[in-house]
Enzyme design. Structure first.
Site, PDB file in Angstrom:
ATOM      1  CE  LYS A  13      -2.084  -0.803   3.657  1.00 31.17           C
ATOM      2  NZ  LYS A  13      -1.522  -1.967   4.313  1.00 31.17           N
ATOM      3  NE  ARG A  88      -4.574  -1.433   9.641  1.00 28.63           N
ATOM      4  CZ  ARG A  88      -3.301  -0.683   9.745  1.00 28.63           C
ATOM      5  NH1 ARG A  88      -3.634   0.566   8.891  1.00 28.63           N
ATOM      6  NH2 ARG A  88      -2.287  -0.904   9.651  1.00 28.63           N
ATOM      7  NE  ARG A 127       7.457  -3.012   4.893  1.00 31.58           N
ATOM      8  CZ  ARG A 127       6.011  -2.640   5.265  1.00 31.58           C
ATOM      9  NH1 ARG A 127       5.480  -2.800   3.865  1.00 31.58           N
ATOM     10  NH2 ARG A 127       5.874  -2.601   5.865  1.00 31.58           N
ATOM     11  NE  ARG A 162       6.722  -0.555  10.168  1.00 31.57           N
ATOM     12  CZ  ARG A 162       6.121  -0.399   9.551  1.00 31.57           C
ATOM     13  NH1 ARG A 162       5.521   0.184   8.487  1.00 31.57           N
ATOM     14  NH2 ARG A 162       4.898  -1.197  10.119  1.00 31.57           N
ATOM     15  NE  ARG A 173       2.335  -4.940  11.348  1.00 28.03           N
ATOM     16  CZ  ARG A 173       3.643  -4.761  10.106  1.00 28.03           C
ATOM     17  NH1 ARG A 173       4.690  -5.456  10.714  1.00 28.03           N
ATOM     18  NH2 ARG A 173       3.273  -4.136   9.473  1.00 28.03           N
TER      19      ARG A 173
END
Ligand code: ADP
Ligand code: ZN
Length: 215
Positions: A13, A88, A127, A162, A173
């Site tokens: 996204k 969300r 990532r 992160r 998540r």
């Protein structure tokens, strides 16, 4: 364009939103980025959100709605916006409808980025994100590596993993997405706003979205 980007964590996204901003000057509004900046700056919002975020849980709807109510009224939104990471939950989506009606804003559509689960897990663990809060360029150690020293190609700041990209937090998540966010697919489908895109390359996704928005 005035668009909601929907999809599990790691669907791309943020990357797609950043590319779409070049298309027609629409602004990317990432609730995740807004919250991470607030945590870093240790504002009241940041202090409230920090624990939820580190555990991979959603922050309370009320906090998010207050952020979005203010954000959508800023002048740069007039050209268009790409909502990345919001709504969300069903309550957020319902409140967004009320808010948009109040501000006389009409959504052009909701883009559902559909990506296989194994691809998502792989992407999330590989990532890296630029640690400079004004940049936040996204890297991937396999497909789009930072410099050999692990720094951002754009600004030279370290590209880091992160805090919520540990295996534990990622698992939470993904569960949170399945339970709380995936019902939005049906919600927007019923309203005739949904367009599902299943593609792996962000270039193709962007081309499909801009084509769909021209219709
Ligand atoms: P992801 O890569 O999981 O899509 P984001 O950067 O969008 O992550 O968000 C990071 C974290 O910020 C989420 O795990 C959650 O704790 C919080 N957050 C972001 N957007 C929302 C939202 N709309 N509602 C509740 N919590 C949110
Ligand atoms: Zn950078």
């Amino acid at each position: 364009m005035k668009v909601v980007l929907l999809g599990p964590p790691g669907a791309g996204k943020g990357t797609v939103a950043k590319q779409l901003t070049n298309y027609d000057g629409s602004v990317q509004i990432s609730t995740g980025d807004i919250l991470r900046n607030a945590v870093k700056a240790k504002t009241k919002l940041g202090l409230e959100a920090k624990g939820y975020m580190e555990r991979g849980e959603l922050v309370p709807d009320k906090l998010i709605m207050d952020i979005m109510e203010a954000r959508l009224q800023e002048p740069d939104c007039a050209k268009g916006f790409l909502l990345d990471g919001f709504p969300r939950t069903i309550p957020q989506a319902e409140e967004l409808e009320v808010l948009l009606a109040k501000l006389s804003i009409k959504l052009d559509g909701v883009i559902n980025l559909d990506v296989p689960k194994d691809v998502i897990l792989d992407r999330l663990t590989t990532r890296r994100t630029c640690s400079n809060s004004d940049c936040q360029e996204i890297y991937n150690i396999k497909s789009k590596p930072p410099t050999p020293e692990g720094n951002c190609m754009k600004c030279g700041s370290p590209a880091v993993q992160r805090a919520d990209e540990t295996v534990e937090a990622i698992t939470v998540r993904l569960e949170t997405y399945n339970e709380k966010t995936s019902p939005l697919i049906n919600f927007y489908e019923k309203k005739g706003l949904l367009k599902t895109i299943s593609s792996l390359s962000s270039d193709k996704i962007v081309a499909e979205i801009t084509a769909a928005m021209k219709k």
